[in-house]
Write a protein that holds these residues in place. Structure first.
Motif: not given
Length: 497
Positions: A182-189
């Motif tokens: 989930e890191v990529a999505s959460a970091s982008f947000v």
């Protein structure tokens, strides 16, 4: 199943009046002749565990330990202690939980189905305003809030709200394994919203050691499969100077569920049979997670298969205790059968079932972990004003799409005002945990613990020794996890057992 609706527009839910009188954790627990009754739901405000800190050792409720091993949580209103009951949402705080309380699921579907969409109303804008207000209220006593951020459709709206009303919020994402990153999505947000973002990579040994460190201060016990990752996260936040945790739980019930085909099929396989133990040790079965999972499902009640994770069978629980105790745990389901039978749809039936696991396991992991670490938990989605507006006002088609069956349509539209579709809006993430890694790195420690709690679980040592070679299978490692969580708490708090 037949219809027997509780219409909130016609009658108030029994706990609503009491809930409005419980604004914070300063409300004391009810006590009667040494017996305690503790509010244990963010829908009712805060939880006060202070009355558990003093007095003589309390007697362990062995049936509740069986609950934990069979389902990973204690069936409410019971707790791990005989003389302590908890009030979760669905029960009224005005009732005596030590008597014969009644359970009523709050968010029935009847009223939702009669609504018509009012064109011209800015539903997304109103949702955003109410969410911002809910987050501000829930965090008003927190100096440095941290948001548990998966980048999905629960935490992303909270990040949007936090960027407006608490821009000093730090987002943190847990990388628990390779199943869902989930890191990529959460970091982008977080980056797009201007919020700071941190990542914590799962180290099962570190997480378990952090759990052992707070066990003496954990007032009650749950064995939720996200407990160790939650403890790992909250400890990390505390060490970074945070004093509060924003959690995205609470909205599934009033938005409604749309149960997928897999869960419906598994539910039909649950038969409550008592199968021979040797079936799980057959060469083609013992290392195959899917086959083990199906065998376990055949031995569960239907509602118990709705609960997440792999757990001990009734026969194994009886072996662990050295007595026929599993039937007493299963009997606790009788309290909920009438409400389950009144469900009008399969989705509503699952929603009632999942509310039990969410109240007694999902919320409990955060409330108990936060209490042990002197942190303030914040649950904006449990805010009364936001919750009631969504449940009473929002049209059905903005809750669950009637064609695609996608849930939280309004939430998805809210996210779309800031982002294109995100990976974990389409596919839900969670606090994954390396169960096999925990067994690999902490087997000897857990084995040693089993010798200290023989007065409660005389069969635990034998189970561990017999299954040591099978713990590379997540099915068996899940059971190891349950013992690893339950036994140290019993060792420290179980002198009254």
């Amino acid at each position: 199943m037949h219809a027997n609706f509780h219409d909130p527009a016609a009658t108030a839910f029994p706990g609503d009046a009491a809930a409005s009188a419980v604004p914070s954790a300063t409300e004391p627990a009810r006590s009667s002749r040494g017996r305690l009754q503790i509010l244990m739901s963010p829908y009712y405000g805060g939880s006060d565990f202070s009355m558990l800190e003093h007095g003589p050792a309390r007697r362990i409720d062995r049936t509740s330990i069986a609950d934990l091993l069979r389902n990973a949580f204690v069936y409410p209103p019971h707790s791990v202690y005989e003389d302590v009951k908890v009030v979760t949402y669905g029960f009224s705080p005005a009732q005596d939980m030590h008597g014969r309380p009644e359970f009523h699921y709050r968010f029935r579907d009847a009223d939702k189905n009669r609504r018509a969409r009012r064109d011209g109303l800015d539903w997304v804008g109103q949702y955003h305003r109410l969410l911002c207000a809910a987050l501000a209220r829930s965090c008003h006593e927190i100096r440095m809030p941290w948001l548990l951020q998966s980048g999905g459709k629960d935490s992303t709206p909270l990040a949007i709200a936090a960027s407006e009303v608490r821009p000093e919020t730090t987002c943190i994402t847990y990388l628990g394994g390779t199943e869902e990153n989930e890191v990529a999505s959460a970091s982008f947000v977080a980056r797009k919203l201007g919020l700071r973002h941190e990542t914590l990579v799962c180290d099962p040994a570190r997480a378990y050691d952090r759990y052992l460190a707070i066990v003496p201060r954990m007032p009650l016990l749950t064995a939720d499969f996200a407990l160790l990752s939650y403890v790992d996260l909250v400890t990390q936040i505390a060490r970074a100077g945070g004093d509060g945790v924003i959690d995205g739980m609470g909205s599934d019930s009033y938005f409604g569920l749309s149960v997928d085909r897999t869960h419906r099929m598994l539910s039909t396989l649950a038969r409550g049979w008592r199968l021979p133990a040797f079936l799980g040790t057959l060469p083609l079965v013992e290392r195959n997670f899917a086959l083990c999972y199906v065998l376990a499902t055949l031995q569960m009640e239907r509602i118990e298969r709705a609960f997440p994770g792999s757990r001990f069978t009734d026969a194994e629980v009886d072996e662990l205790f050295g007595s026929d105790i599993s039937a007493r745990s299963r009997q606790r389901l009788d309290l909920y059968q009438e409400e389950l039978a009144s469900a009008h749809t399969v989705d509503e039936w699952f929603a009632i079932a999942m509310s039990l696991a969410g109240s007694a396991g999902g919320f409990a992991k955060g409330l108990l972990s936060s209490s042990a670490l002197s942190m303030r938990p914040a649950y904006p989605f449990c805010d009364n004003e936001l919750r009631d507006w969504v449940y009473r006002e929002v049209p059905r088609e903005l809750l669950v799409d009637p064609i695609t069956k996608a849930n939280k349509v309004l939430v998805r539209e809210h996210i779309a005002t800031r982002f294109d579709e995100l990976p974990y809006v389409a596919r839900k993430g969670s606090f994954r945990f390396d169960l096999c890694g925990l067994a690999r790195t902490r087997f000897e420690l857990v084995h040693d613990l089993s010798t200290h709690v023989r007065h409660i679980l005389p069969g635990a040592t034998q189970w561990l020794e017999r299954n040591r070679g099978r713990l590379d299978n997540k099915y068996h490692a899940s059971k190891f996890y349950l013992l690893a969580v339950v036994m140290p708490w019993l060792e420290h708090h179980g002198s009254g057992g």
